[in-house]
Design an enzyme around this catalytic site. Structure first.
Site, short mmCIF file in Angstrom:
data_model
loop_
_atom_site.label_atom_id
_atom_site.label_comp_id
_atom_site.label_asym_id
_atom_site.label_seq_id
_atom_site.Cartn_x
_atom_site.Cartn_y
_atom_site.Cartn_z
N LYS A 72 -69.75 9.57 -36.41
CA LYS A 72 -70.75 8.71 -37.05
C LYS A 72 -71.51 9.41 -38.18
O LYS A 72 -71.79 8.81 -39.22
CB LYS A 72 -71.72 8.15 -36.01
CG LYS A 72 -71.07 7.10 -35.10
CD LYS A 72 -72.08 6.43 -34.20
CE LYS A 72 -71.41 5.36 -33.34
NZ LYS A 72 -72.36 4.59 -32.53
N ASP A 109 -75.60 -0.67 -35.03
CA ASP A 109 -75.92 -0.41 -33.62
C ASP A 109 -77.31 -0.95 -33.25
O ASP A 109 -77.50 -1.52 -32.17
CB ASP A 109 -75.87 1.09 -33.32
CG ASP A 109 -74.45 1.59 -33.08
OD1 ASP A 109 -73.58 0.76 -32.77
OD2 ASP A 109 -74.22 2.81 -33.20
P1 NAP Z 1 -75.67 12.27 -28.17
O1 NAP Z 1 -75.97 12.29 -29.63
O2 NAP Z 1 -74.74 13.29 -27.61
O3 NAP Z 1 -77.09 12.36 -27.39
C1 NAP Z 1 -77.13 12.56 -26.00
C2 NAP Z 1 -78.59 12.45 -25.48
O4 NAP Z 1 -78.58 12.65 -24.05
C3 NAP Z 1 -79.57 13.48 -26.06
O5 NAP Z 1 -80.85 12.92 -26.13
C4 NAP Z 1 -79.52 14.58 -24.97
O6 NAP Z 1 -80.71 15.38 -24.90
C5 NAP Z 1 -79.44 13.75 -23.72
N1 NAP Z 1 -78.89 14.53 -22.60
C6 NAP Z 1 -77.60 14.90 -22.45
N2 NAP Z 1 -77.46 15.61 -21.29
C7 NAP Z 1 -78.71 15.69 -20.73
C8 NAP Z 1 -79.24 16.27 -19.52
N3 NAP Z 1 -78.44 16.91 -18.66
N4 NAP Z 1 -80.55 16.12 -19.25
C9 NAP Z 1 -81.37 15.45 -20.11
N5 NAP Z 1 -80.94 14.88 -21.27
C10 NAP Z 1 -79.62 15.00 -21.57
O7 NAP Z 1 -75.06 10.87 -27.72
P2 NAP Z 1 -75.34 9.44 -28.42
O8 NAP Z 1 -74.35 9.21 -29.49
O9 NAP Z 1 -76.77 9.36 -28.75
O10 NAP Z 1 -74.96 8.42 -27.23
C11 NAP Z 1 -75.77 8.30 -26.06
C12 NAP Z 1 -75.17 7.23 -25.15
O11 NAP Z 1 -75.28 5.93 -25.75
C13 NAP Z 1 -73.68 7.43 -24.85
O12 NAP Z 1 -73.46 7.18 -23.48
C14 NAP Z 1 -73.01 6.38 -25.72
O13 NAP Z 1 -71.77 5.97 -25.16
C15 NAP Z 1 -74.03 5.26 -25.67
N6 NAP Z 1 -73.90 4.32 -26.81
C16 NAP Z 1 -73.63 3.02 -26.52
C17 NAP Z 1 -73.54 2.09 -27.56
C18 NAP Z 1 -73.24 0.64 -27.24
O14 NAP Z 1 -72.89 -0.12 -28.17
N7 NAP Z 1 -73.40 0.18 -26.01
C19 NAP Z 1 -73.71 2.49 -28.89
C20 NAP Z 1 -74.01 3.83 -29.14
C21 NAP Z 1 -74.10 4.75 -28.09
P3 NAP Z 1 -80.85 16.71 -25.83
O15 NAP Z 1 -81.23 16.23 -27.19
O16 NAP Z 1 -81.91 17.48 -25.16
O17 NAP Z 1 -79.50 17.39 -25.81
#
Ligand code: NAP
Length: 290
Positions: A72, A109
């Site tokens: 992205k 999104d």
């Molecule tokens: P990302 O950029 O990898 O961000 C992950 C987030 O989770 C960060 O805030 C991270 O915190 C936190 N995190 C990960 N492991 C953790 C832990 N053990 N303890 C506490 N916090 C933790 O991922 P993303 O792209 O934002 O996506 C997040 C989710 O949204 C995914 O599951 C994705 O599939 C979903 N999503 C869904 C849609 C939809 O259309 N339904 C669209 C977009 C995304 P830190 O910053 O501290 O690492």
């Protein structure tokens, strides 16, 4: 899709992995229903191959691409111009390939998330009370901007890495407050809705589940995760009487403006793409528990 012709319009989704993407199911069902001579296919380049793919498709070899993890941010960088909302999110989930060889980036999104609230929590006014966002990754960043645009009086951003949440606050400006997980009860106090934008909340004591404890009765709980459709967070929220909004609805709602951008018309409302996606996820039988 009846047949591929020399005039078939092509669009697709790019991600790695892309195998389990729901987007081909949604877009091809809409194409079949409209009778458009088009097809929607998956692409899964390496990290190095992604810019080469975008460069090679310039000149409208394809109408456009939806973009999913991990491309992205790279998609925004590869485009010639971008919508305000893509720039604010720092990421693109849509690339439109124009006939003049240029590439335009957008991010739908946030529109998908707001649309999911409207569909599944129709009486809820996002402008009435603070909204809690769990997670300051790409999805969290997009959610904060969309919620501010929707009139949220305050967005309370909870993240493990405080610096990432602070960076979003500085970048977007507006009424954003940052909290660590240790202060999540303070963040949820008086909130009208909570959005999980982490991949957590799936097991016992994951932080998002703890966040439910301080949430006022009646507050809406949304989870962006849709595998499983009914995450532990949504199940626990529903059991506590909170209205819930699921990630599949967000996925469907973000796809609608993409289809329009690629094929020049709105997808037909007559196709129940949610049922198709549920069947593909193996979740069809569980839908009735909503
Ligand atoms: P990302 O950029 O990898 O961000 C992950 C987030 O989770 C960060 O805030 C991270 O915190 C936190 N995190 C990960 N492991 C953790 C832990 N053990 N303890 C506490 N916090 C933790 O991922 P993303 O792209 O934002 O996506 C997040 C989710 O949204 C995914 O599951 C994705 O599939 C979903 N999503 C869904 C849609 C939809 O259309 N339904 C669209 C977009 C995304 P830190 O910053 O501290 O690492």
């Amino acid at each position: 899709m009846s047949r591929i012709t020399g005039a078939t319009a092509v669009a697709g989704v790019v991600g790695r992995p892309v195998r389990h993407s729901m987007s081909p199911i949604l877009h091809n069902a809409w194409l079949a229903a409209t009778g458009i001579d088009g097809v929607y296919v998956p692409f899964s380049p390496t990290a190095e191959g992604f810019p080469a793919l975008v460069a090679g498709l310039r000149g409208a070899s394809v109408r456009g691409l939806n973009v999913t993890l991990p491309f992205k941010e790279a998609a925004l960088a590869a485009a010639d111009r971008a919508s305000e909302r893509a720039l604010r999110a720092g990421a693109a989930n849509v690339l439109v390939f124009e006939a003049d060889g240029t590439v335009r980036a957008d991010n739908t999104d946030g529109e998908g998330m707001i649309g999911a609230f409207a569909a599944q929590a129709p009486g809820h006014d996002l402008a009435a009370a603070p909204v809690v966002v769990l997670g300051a990754g790409g999805a969290g960043r997009g959610a904060v901007g969309a919620l501010l645009d929707a009139g949220a009086p305050e967005v309370r951003l909870v993240n493990r890495t405080l610096a990432k949440a602070e960076a979003i606050k500085d970048r977007l400006g507006g009424p954003i407050r940052v909290f660590g997980w240790d202060a999540v009860a303070e963040a949820t106090s008086g909130a009208g809705a909570l959005v999980n934008a982490t991949a957590l909340g799936l097991e016992g004591r994951d932080p998002p589940l703890a966040a439910l404890e301080g949430l006022p009765p009646g507050a809406v709980v949304m989870d962006m995760v849709y595998k499983p459709l009914r995450t532990a967070l949504l199940a626990q929220a529903a059991a506590a009487g909170h209205p819930t909004v699921d990630g599949l609805e967000m996925l469907i709602r973000q796809a609608v403006p993409s289809f329009e951008a690629f094929f020049g018309q709105a997808p037909p409302a007559s196709v129940d793409v949610r049922a198709l996606a549920l069947a593909a996820l193996g979740e069809a039988a569980k839908e009735t528990v909503r």
